[in-house]
Design a protein around this motif. Structure first.
Motif, mmCIF file in Angstrom:
data_model
loop_
_atom_site.group_PDB
_atom_site.id
_atom_site.type_symbol
_atom_site.label_atom_id
_atom_site.label_comp_id
_atom_site.label_asym_id
_atom_site.label_seq_id
_atom_site.Cartn_x
_atom_site.Cartn_y
_atom_site.Cartn_z
ATOM 1 N N ILE A 1 -4.892 28.144 -23.542
ATOM 2 C CA ILE A 1 -3.547 28.701 -23.366
ATOM 3 C C ILE A 1 -3.592 29.871 -22.388
ATOM 4 O O ILE A 1 -2.721 30.009 -21.507
ATOM 5 C CB ILE A 1 -2.963 29.138 -24.723
ATOM 6 C CG1 ILE A 1 -2.785 27.924 -25.636
ATOM 7 C CG2 ILE A 1 -1.644 29.876 -24.530
ATOM 8 C CD1 ILE A 1 -1.804 26.891 -25.100
ATOM 9 N N TYR A 2 -4.620 30.695 -22.513
ATOM 10 C CA TYR A 2 -4.758 31.791 -21.542
ATOM 11 C C TYR A 2 -4.940 31.220 -20.134
ATOM 12 O O TYR A 2 -4.351 31.714 -19.168
ATOM 13 C CB TYR A 2 -5.956 32.675 -21.902
ATOM 14 C CG TYR A 2 -6.192 33.768 -20.885
ATOM 15 C CD1 TYR A 2 -5.509 34.976 -20.974
ATOM 16 C CD2 TYR A 2 -7.063 33.583 -19.815
ATOM 17 C CE1 TYR A 2 -5.702 35.981 -20.025
ATOM 18 C CE2 TYR A 2 -7.262 34.571 -18.860
ATOM 19 C CZ TYR A 2 -6.581 35.769 -18.979
ATOM 20 O OH TYR A 2 -6.757 36.750 -18.031
ATOM 21 N N GLU A 3 -5.740 30.177 -20.021
ATOM 22 C CA GLU A 3 -5.954 29.550 -18.715
ATOM 23 C C GLU A 3 -4.638 29.026 -18.144
ATOM 24 O O GLU A 3 -4.351 29.198 -16.947
ATOM 25 C CB GLU A 3 -6.951 28.402 -18.858
ATOM 26 C CG GLU A 3 -7.274 27.693 -17.556
ATOM 27 C CD GLU A 3 -8.236 26.520 -17.752
ATOM 28 O OE1 GLU A 3 -8.399 25.737 -16.793
ATOM 29 O OE2 GLU A 3 -8.808 26.385 -18.853
ATOM 30 N N MET A 4 -3.819 28.397 -18.979
ATOM 31 C CA MET A 4 -2.543 27.849 -18.519
ATOM 32 C C MET A 4 -1.607 28.957 -18.041
ATOM 33 O O MET A 4 -1.031 28.882 -16.948
ATOM 34 C CB MET A 4 -1.876 27.069 -19.658
ATOM 35 C CG MET A 4 -0.515 26.489 -19.291
ATOM 36 S SD MET A 4 0.367 25.826 -20.734
ATOM 37 C CE MET A 4 -0.649 24.428 -21.137
ATOM 38 N N VAL A 5 -1.473 30.014 -18.840
ATOM 39 C CA VAL A 5 -0.546 31.097 -18.491
ATOM 40 C C VAL A 5 -1.044 31.855 -17.268
ATOM 41 O O VAL A 5 -0.280 32.142 -16.333
ATOM 42 C CB VAL A 5 -0.360 32.048 -19.698
ATOM 43 C CG1 VAL A 5 0.478 33.257 -19.303
ATOM 44 C CG2 VAL A 5 0.291 31.306 -20.864
ATOM 45 N N ALA A 6 -2.340 32.185 -17.240
ATOM 46 C CA ALA A 6 -2.896 32.944 -16.108
ATOM 47 C C ALA A 6 -2.797 32.148 -14.811
ATOM 48 O O ALA A 6 -2.475 32.701 -13.756
ATOM 49 C CB ALA A 6 -4.344 33.319 -16.398
ATOM 50 N N SER A 7 -3.073 30.835 -14.885
ATOM 51 C CA SER A 7 -2.990 29.993 -13.689
ATOM 52 C C SER A 7 -1.551 29.908 -13.182
ATOM 53 O O SER A 7 -1.299 29.969 -11.972
ATOM 54 C CB SER A 7 -3.512 28.595 -14.010
ATOM 55 O OG SER A 7 -3.314 27.723 -12.929
#
Length: 835
Positions: free
Chosen positions: A687-693
């Motif tokens: 989820i962090y990867e999705m939001v940060a990307s």
């Protein structure tokens, strides 16, 4: 006849023993085979090779290398090719291989003994190049050239480099007076402080008063904390944090260290001094070197910030809490000198990871003897080192420098994968030395995961998984067995789960399961081992999967590449049935069936799913304007289908963003509004990867527009279009950051609906979730602050100063024509990576 018999060992004609006739005695005594022509290397090539390799071999005496190079250059001074190559290569080494600066300076000092005019030419060229770098704000090159001139202080007239440093300090004062938030002034003071040690280590004398006076001035700026330091602290303070990590800004550390050195007669023990053994002519050393005037160096009244925003830097070490010092402590000036030289080497050689790794391995060749213990000395053996001798391991110092850049806030200078590759290559070159150092670094970082900044935690997770994939996925997992049973919201448990998910993405579940001890087996379920997840509509249980018959028909038609008109009746049937069941948004179940079928068909590889999305793009693009809920259902369908391999789902969502089927706002709302719950979703790495990307795509879009509008000679009409586009895109970026902040503030303060309704049920669990909210909030507040600072800095630049950063710039005219909705025409590259 007798002679003939002797030659043939008594054998006569007709015998086959030795039938080669030799008519002359010299045939026996001389080898008449043709010899290969001997190649003699041209002198200019020899000088180039020797200068490039200076100090690289521990088997060669450095004073002999310096003397030999200087002698060849002096003896061939009249040869323009040799002289020109020497001048060019010397200054090229200074700005590209920072570790060799003292040794190049020693060659110039040796040359000055016999040919002062050549040394003068080097100084003149250095000054000219330095002035050019001042104009464009190339601050690393400025620092390295000043270091080089500082090493040549003994052959400079009057005060040498000090007037330049004084002029620089006046610019730093102007910048700090204008704004306390200014970062460029700090960078300039850092350059001054890093130049002083090399001046004081030179063969010049009587400079103590000048150095002390300059230190008194820099103390005013260096000792004042920068307002943004709290945002780039790798260990943010928290009431729930029971660790004691105190981060120091690099500039304040330097100031304190140099003040300590001033009280110790400027010992500076780690800096090499190859100029101590200059060549002696006719058995007599020169009484005094020929001195040269330093040509005027122009420091612009308004200095350029350069291509990168200048932000405060914090000193970070992965070997900070060991019982035996393997790296210099922060109280020692060596910690800053070694780190700075290594960081410059890593940053300037980013185009060649193998060369970078080789320099890191050979670190001990470039500093004073006795600075380090022998390479690959086991950690346990360090306790046996005699008291008073160094216990610093060169491999630890090198690894520490790489991690300081990999884990640099707010952003590293280069792509993260570059630092991954440097550590991998170093480990391959010298596994016996580097592998144990990496092991201790991993253990330190894992111990401090709870206290670490969230962005750094995920950078560590990405590197850890990537590194293991290069070495057979082997790690001593038994050391962390006790943490497997922790609640999922505990940072260490979240790290373990996230690392295993990453490893599965880099390999496959069965392979990873085979590398894990028994307690970890439950973390890799049987469902994760399936190459292709099941199509949920294959079940006919109406309660579990309604609309199954219609969904199977949609799947069949998609496989047959049927036109939309043939599929529409089945999708309409799903919408009708949903409306009869009382569902307020009938488009949601039909979208779920459609998108799940696309995921199932494209589950073999990324190219399969991209091909399928490309065929269905028009229909998917039409869903968003009809219903925002249906647009978010696309994300839900993707993530549910790939629930056992969420990293793949994130990858697909990223591609849907590229096609503009999804919008950044829809992705952020799905993750941080629709599914926020009590905040449990914040513990998942994907989820962090999705939001940060997603946020990176938005900020990068704004950066592209800013860079395009700053192009020189841009027509006024195009600039006006770009300014309008920038205003719109910047407003959307701020709105998106505001959405993120509002959602995360609710979790951090415990006021989200689900948390407020069950406040007294599990206080410890909710406290952990609030901590996750605080960590996320800090990361995205920093990102917003960095973007705003960058935009303001770039908008104040003159057009000719604007430079492309990270290769994201486009032709200004093209971007102006495209503005706004043109992203709809962008294609996603047909990536062949396997899902």
């Amino acid at each position: 006849m007798g002679e003939y018999d002797r030659r043939n060992a008594g054998h006569r004609g007709g015998h086959n023993h030795n039938n080669r006739k030799r008519r002359y005695r010299e045939d026996d005594e001389f080898d008449r085979r043709p010899t290969r022509r001997q190649y003699q290397e041209p002198v200019h090539v020899k000088v180039r090779k020797q200068l490039l390799a200076i100090a690289e071999s521990p088997l060669k005496k450095i004073d002999e290398e310096v003397h030999e190079i200087a002698t060849i250059v002096v003896d061939n001074y009249e040869d323009e090719e040799i002289r020109g190559n020497f001048l060019e290569l010397s200054l090229q080494l200074v700005v590209e291989q920072a570790l060799k600066i003292p040794f190049v300076a020693a060659v110039i000092l040796a040359v000055n003994v016999k040919k002062p005019e050549l040394a003068n030419e080097v100084i003149t060229r250095s000054s000219t190049i330095l002035s050019d770098h001042f104009k464009v704000g190339a601050w690393r090159e400025v620092k390295l050239l000043l270091r080089f001139l500082g090493c040549l202080q003994a052959i400079l007239d009057d005060q040498g480099v000090f007037p330049v440093l004084e002029e620089l300090f006046s610019r730093a004062v102007d910048l700090q007076t204008a704004s306390l938030d200014d970062g460029l002034g700090l960078q300039i003071v850092k350059i001054i402080l890093l130049t002083i040690p090399y001046i004081m280590a030179s063969s010049a004398s009587g400079l103590e008063e000048l150095a002390n006076a300059l230190l008194e001035k820099t103390d005013i700026i260096a000792s004042t904390p920068h307002p943004l330091e709290a945002l780039v602290d790798p260990y943010p303070s928290s009431e729930d944090d029971d660790t004691n990590h105190q981060a120091h800004s690099i500039i304040s550390l330097l100031q304190t260290q140099l003040q300590t050195e001033a009280t110790q007669s400027w010992d500076l023990a780690c800096i090499p001094r190859p100029w101590r053994k200059l060549p002696i002519e006719n058995g007599v050393a020169p009484l005094a070197p020929t001195k040269h005037s330093l040509p005027p160096i122009i420091v612009p009244s308004t200095v350029s910030p350069g291509a990168q925003p200048q932000l405060p830097e914090m000193y970070f070490s992965v070997y900070a809490d060991q019982d035996v010092e393997t790296v210099p402590p922060t109280s020692n000036i060596a910690s800053s000198i070694l780190r700075d030289a290594l960081v410059d080497t890593i940053s300037t050689l980013d185009y060649n990871r193998n060369a970078t790794a080789k320099f890191l391995i050979d670190l001990d060749c470039y500093f004073a003897p006795e600075t380090f213990v022998k390479r690959a000395t086991p950690f346990d053996r360090l306790r046996e080192v005699d008291e008073g001798k160094s216990t610093w391991k060169p491999e630890d110092v090198a690894v520490d420098a790489v991690f300081s850049q990999l884990l640099q806030l707010p952003v590293p200078e280069h792509k993260l994968v570059y630092y991954h590759a440097v550590l991998t290559e170093s480990c391959k070159i010298a596994p016996a030395a580097i592998a144990p150092s990496l092991g201790r670094a991993i253990r330190f970082l894992y111990r401090n995961v709870d206290a670490m900044d969230l962005e750094l935690e995920y950078r560590f997770l990405d590197w850890f998984s990537h590194h293991l994939s290069n070495f057979g996925f082997t790690w001593k997992w038994t050391e962390w067995v006790d943490d497997v049973g922790l609640p999922s919201a505990k940072p260490k448990k979240a790290f373990i789960v996230g690392a295993l998910e990453k490893e599965i993405r880099l390999s496959f579940a069965q392979r990873i399961r085979g590398t894990l001890p028994e307690p970890y087996q439950a973390l890799i379920t049987e469902a994760k081992e399936k190459d292709t997840p099941d199509f949920k509509y294959n079940s006919d249980h109406a309660a579990e999967t309604p609309y199954a018959p219609q969904a199977r028909e949609v799947l069949r038609l998609l496989r047959a590449k049927a036109p939309d008109a043939e599929m529409q009746p089945y999708l309409s049937s799903i919408e009708t049935e949903a409306a009869e069941l009382g569902i307020t948004e009938p488009l949601i179940p039909s979208t779920d069936a459609y998108m799940t079928a696309i995921c199932f068909i494209g589950s073999k590889s990324l190219s399969h799913v991209l091909s399928c999305i490309e065929r269905c793009k028009e229909r998917l693009l039409a869903l968003g304007p009809r219903s925002e809920a249906a647009r978010r259902q696309i994300i839900t369908s993707v993530m549910e289908y790939w629930s056992e391999k969420p990293g793949v789902g994130v990858n697909v969502v990223d591609k849907l963003l590229n096609y503009t089927i999804l919008t950044p706002q829809s992705v952020i709302n799905w993750a941080l509004t629709d599914n926020i719950g009590k905040g449990q979703i914040l513990t998942h790495a994907h989820i962090y990867e999705m939001v940060a990307s997603t946020m990176h795509k938005v900020t990068n879009r704004v950066r592209q527009i800013v860079i395009a509008r700053n192009q020189a000679e841009l027509p006024a009409v195009q600039k006006g279009i770009l300014d309008e586009t920038l205003e719109k895109e910047r407003a959307q970026m701020k709105e998106l950051f505001s959405t993120v902040e509002d959602s995360l503030t609710g979790v951090a303060s415990g006021v989200v609906d689900e948390m407020a309704e069950s406040r007294d049920q599990d206080t410890e669990a909710e406290a952990l979730l609030r901590l996750w909210g605080e960590k996320w909030l800090r990361v995205f507040r920093r990102k917003m602050a960095v973007e705003e600072a960058w935009i303001q800095e770039m908008l104040t630049k003159q057009p000719q100063e604007a430079e492309l950063i990270d290769g994201t710039g486009e032709e200004a005219g093209e971007l102006a024509r495209r503005n706004g909705t043109t992203e709809n025409q962008q294609k996603v590259e047909g990536d062949e990576d396997v899902l």
